[in-house]
Enzyme design. Structure first.
Site, short mmCIF file in Angstrom:
data_model
loop_
_atom_site.label_atom_id
_atom_site.label_comp_id
_atom_site.label_asym_id
_atom_site.label_seq_id
_atom_site.Cartn_x
_atom_site.Cartn_y
_atom_site.Cartn_z
N ASN A 186 -21.69 48.53 3.89
CA ASN A 186 -20.44 48.60 4.53
C ASN A 186 -21.31 47.51 5.56
OD1 ASN A 186 -18.07 49.54 5.87
ND2 ASN A 186 -19.84 49.85 7.47
N GLU A 187 -20.30 46.20 5.42
CA GLU A 187 -21.03 45.90 6.80
C GLU A 187 -21.73 44.75 6.84
OE1 GLU A 187 -19.09 47.74 10.54
OE2 GLU A 187 -16.47 47.36 9.09
N ASP A 188 -22.47 45.01 6.05
CA ASP A 188 -24.15 44.44 6.36
C ASP A 188 -23.91 43.25 6.52
OD1 ASP A 188 -25.35 47.42 6.19
OD2 ASP A 188 -26.08 46.82 4.41
N SER B 185 -17.76 45.43 1.93
CA SER B 185 -16.53 45.10 2.38
C SER B 185 -17.39 45.20 3.91
CB SER B 185 -16.47 46.20 1.88
OG SER B 185 -14.96 46.78 2.44
N HIS C 135 -12.10 43.62 7.10
CA HIS C 135 -11.81 44.87 8.17
C HIS C 135 -11.67 44.20 9.27
CE1 HIS C 135 -15.14 47.19 6.26
NE2 HIS C 135 -14.81 46.73 5.14
#
Length: 878
Positions: free
Chosen positions: A440-442, A495, A515
């Protein structure tokens, strides 16, 4: 003596715990049954107050700094003394840095919360009074030490502190912008003692369809240990409780461990479908281990798991909008409207299978197609995935990495690989899981801090030498594991991810998932702009709201703190800018009410409005099979881990907010939507500082000359002939001020059908333009669209003049009537009503809530858990 069956005995009771290591002089205190966590055990013994109450989170921070030891005693299993019987302690999960001692001897060390471990204690036990001790070191302290030890790596961590970066533990335990800092520890999953001469693992299946979707070639497999002569496999239909196919694998290997595989053809398959598209047909795979010495009708071990046949594809192909991103299940395109899922409690051992099932039922009942298991939590309990299989809810599964630049030194890499292999193996049978995502969002971290990333560089070994070594996990190791264990599930590197082009900071709406956080975060756009802020798949967006007052009152214990903006209330909201951002969005759209009930109601209606603007428009962009612009939308977030103000659409007490019902209405199989063209009253588009200014707005054009669109979304696979009816109803009087002829429309299957585009209703003729503008004489109106099939109204929608705060809602003429059995409330009004809400509470559920009421229509609400007349209600400006 060969046919000695596998046994597994849970070590659940008689646990005690103390602060310090096993040699500490502190007294042991009674613990909860295992699984448990130290904070729960401290509360049980009155050592700390409930961390969820008031500001108590601050008073328990010391718990994460300490060492804790758990202890129990147990007897040796009955088969322990038999020759060649193996005895092992099985730890399904230890949180996190654990040293395990049996009768004073160190038998196991563990450093990963997500990995299960076994310790061989054969020959080490007494018949009675064996002592099992587990010492848990501070994850925070060890994490800080690892950061200091590995100076070769740039530890960048968003959300609280850097110590979580090198620790394989639920990352939200360090706190998040919706959760408290409660870095707990303990035996968080079951502990058992096993005996066997031969054992097999949970069986897994992989399959390929060989005749369209009617037949499949299935590969069944288990890992085995011990003196095993054969492994048999059976495939059983749950629907008919009948044997479908089977195979036997002979074991001639003397190494005492290996993998047994059998290829089995299954014909006349019943497919597993997402909810709304067909049945959730399931099968059972049963594996049995048979001993070597003498054939026996009694297997050494028998283990079964359910699975389902379904074809899952993630369609990413060039098209007129860029590159598509949507899911195709069993050759049918599926619009995935749903939610993101975070852990449902800060203390995971409080969650029961029944509660997990209730959460999934809540999502399914809300017409949600997909849940995304977010990467800062845990690989969830079996009960969640079992329920998703049962109710047809698709699962987007993240690996457990979130918002950080993770290291890749050898010990960490080995731990991550074992974690990935164990958890993919464990979850691979669930038909509900249709995609795995690397993190997530790395990649946001990569962009924000200028880390090394060249999409054209395809050398994984070179990635390990860069300052972004975790790329090796996301683009090499994890997809490799997926390809080995579950080839029928797509993999997505992150993501959000758009081939290196789309991140949280740089949203590229033409590729990958996005996102969208320029509403609430970022530039804080008006939520009415969300229709134009989407992408190929919106996997996060959201708007904050208060939980229900009934939930807050359980945890804000002092009456004097129960007001918006109190220290206790502000402390509970962990979001950046929290109350400033929330009140800005409320004040831009509604007249502020600053008592607790009034303000809670407004935040919830505002959240529901924002969600509606997004879901309606992005579902519209689903388009048709030839033109899929938006493949899905997942709101951040479904649930909370504690009672707080957050983006959740259902609060910690499992009480749905109005936004939950807004999604439920928008995600019905057939809906009609009406939406005004957004005209800013809050910001000047040409002003780079985005300063608020209403002076440029001609209120006559907002209220009297209205431009809007009408469309129909249909998720069924059939063309349907419908009738669309439009009404224009005065907000002031409730009178229909303009009529439009009914329109018959043949709506397309599995897509959207446009009814009206850029349609204008101009009522400015009712007031002369040269006269001074008189708001008292203005007559703003709502546009009400209704959809009829065979003479029955199946859906409706309302478009309001914006902003709502400019409207007057006096004398609405609201009437609520109740059925004789008290289970149904019927709501009607003489004039348009905005945001009618029954005050829900824990244990009460209803069919609808947070809706608008228009003259001539009556809203019937079914209530369960109480008598409908017991519920209070309110609406905007009541």
């Amino acid at each position: 003596m060969d046919a000695i069956p596998f046994t597994s005995t849970p070590l659940t009771t008689r646990w005690t715990f103390k602060q310090g290591n096993r040699h500490s002089p502190n007294d042991y205190l009674p613990a909860n049954d295992v699984p448990t966590e130290v904070h729960r055990d401290l509360v049980k013994n009155g050592q700390i107050a409930n961390p969820f109450d008031d500001l108590n989170e601050l008073s328990v921070r010391w718990v994460a700094e300490a060492t804790w030891t758990y202890r129990t005693t147990f007897a040796a299993p009955a088969d322990y003394s038999i020759s060649n019987v193996v005895t092992k302690l099985h730890f399904e999960g230890l949180d996190t840095f654990a040293s395990v001692y049996v009768n004073g001897l160190l038998v196991l060390k563990s450093d990963n919360m997500f990995i299960e471990r076994r310790a061989d204690v054969s020959g080490s036990l007494k018949s009675e009074g064996n002592v099992l001790e587990i010492t848990f070191e501070s994850a925070r302290k060890i994490g800080l030490g690892l950061v200091e030890q590995h100076k070769e790596h740039s530890f960048i961590v968003h959300q609280t502190e850097v110590s979580r970066g090198p620790v394989r533990k639920a990352q939200y335990h360090w706190g998040w912008d919706w959760g408290p800092i409660l870095t707990t520890c303990g035996p968080w999953k079951p502990i058992t003692i096993e005996t066997w001469k031969g054992r097999v693992s949970t069986p897994g299946v992989q399959y390929e369809f060989v005749s369209d979707l009617d037949s499949a070639k299935l590969r069944a497999s288990v890992e085995w240990e011990g003196a095993i002569a054969a492994v048999s496999f059976e495939i059983i239909s749950v629907k008919n409780n009948s044997l479908v196919a089977g195979a036997v694998v002979q074991i001639n290997d003397e190494t005492l461990q290996g993998t047994a595989e059998a290829t089995i053809t299954v014909d006349d398959i019943d497919l597993w479908w997402p909810r709304g598209y067909g049945d959730q047909a399931m099968y059972i795979i049963r594996a049995e281990a048979h001993g070597r010495a003498e054939p026996s009708h009694n297997p050494l071990q028998s283990i079964s798991r359910k699975f389902g046949f379904r074809k899952a594809e993630l369609i990413q192909k060039p098209d007129g909008h860029g590159t598509s991103f949507y899911f195709r299940i069993n050759n049918i395109d599926i619009f995935c409207g749903g939610s993101c899922w975070i852990p449902a409690d800060s203390f995971l051992t409080r969650l029961t299978p029944e509660k997990y099932r209730a959460w999934v039922i809540l999502a399914a009942s809300g017409n949600q197609t997909m849940l995304r298991v977010w990467g800062g939590g845990i690989y969830e309990a079996d009960a969640l995935y079992d329920a998703a299989d049962e109710f047809g809810v698709l699962i987007w599964q993240d690996f457990m990495f979130a918002c950080a630049n993770y290291p890749a030194y050898p010990e960490y890499m080995d731990s991550v690989e074992e974690e990935a292999r164990q958890n993919v193996w464990k979850l691979r049978n669930h038909p509900s899981i249709v995609v795995w995502a690397g993190n997530n969002e790395d990649y946001q971290i990569v962009e924000r801090y200028g880390l090394d990333y060249d999409p054209e560089d395809g050398n994984p070994e070179a990635w390990l030498k860069s300052n972004f070594p975790a790329r090796y996990f996301y683009e090499y190791l994890l997809p490799k594991v997926i390809n080995e264990y579950c080839t029928n599930v797509p993999y997505h590197p992150s993501s959000p991810f758009g081939n290196g082009k789309s991140t949280v900071l740089k949203v590229d709406p033409t590729i990958g998932d996005v996102h969208q956080w320029n509403v609430w975060h970022g530039t804080m756009e008006p939520y009415q702009r969300l229709p134009d802020m989407g992408g190929r798949f919106v996997s996060e967006f959201g708007m904050e709201a208060y939980p229900h007052v009934s939930t807050l009152e359980k945890y804000i214990t002092r009456e004097e703190d129960r007001y918006p903006g109190s220290m206790a209330m502000d402390f509970r909201n962990k979001a950046i800018g929290h109350e400033r951002r929330l009140i800005s969005y409320v004040a831009e759209n509604f007249r502020i009410r600053y008592d607790l009930e009034g303000f809670t109601h407004l935040t919830q209606i505002m959240q529901a409005d924002a969600i509606s603007w997004a879901y309606k428009s992005w579902r519209r962009q689903w388009g048709s099979g030839r033109d899929r612009k938006c493949g899905g939308v997942l709101v951040w977030q479904l649930n909370d881990c504690w009672p707080t103000m957050s983006w959740s659409i259902v609060d910690y007490g499992m009480v749905p907010k109005p936004a939950y019902y807004a999604i439920k209405r928008v995600m019905k199989s057939i809906i009609v939507s009406v939406q005004r063209k957004y005209k800013s009253w809050t910001m000047r588009p040409a002003d780079v500082l985005w300063q608020r200014d209403t002076g440029h707005v001609d209120m006559r054009q907002i209220w009297r000359a209205v431009e809007f669109d009408v469309w129909i979304a249909n998720s069924t696979r059939k063309e349907v002939k419908v009738e669309v009816r439009l009404k224009y109803i005065s907000v002031c009087t409730g009178v229909e001020v303009e009529t439009k002829a009914q329109q018959s429309v043949l709506i397309a299957p599995n897509g959207t059908t446009e009814v009206l585009n850029n349609h204008v209703v101009d009522l400015t003729r009712l007031q002369r333009l040269n006269d001074p503008f008189d708001t008292a004489r203005a007559d703003p109106f709502v546009v009400h669209a209704s959809l009829y099939v065979d003479g029955q109204c199946v859906a409706s929608d309302v478009s309001w003049p914006e902003p709502i705060k400019y409207l007057s809602f006096t004398d609405r003429g609201v009437v609520v009537r109740y059925s004789e059995d008290g289970m149904t409330a019927s709501v009607s009004a003489a004039k348009p009503v905005k945001g009618f809400v029954f005050s829900e509470r824990e244990g009460v559920s209803m069919s609808d809530n947070g809706f608008d009421v228009l003259p001539g229509d009556s809203k019937d609400v079914q209530v369960m858990g109480c008598t409908a007349s017991d519920l209070k209600w309110r609406y905007v400006e009541m």
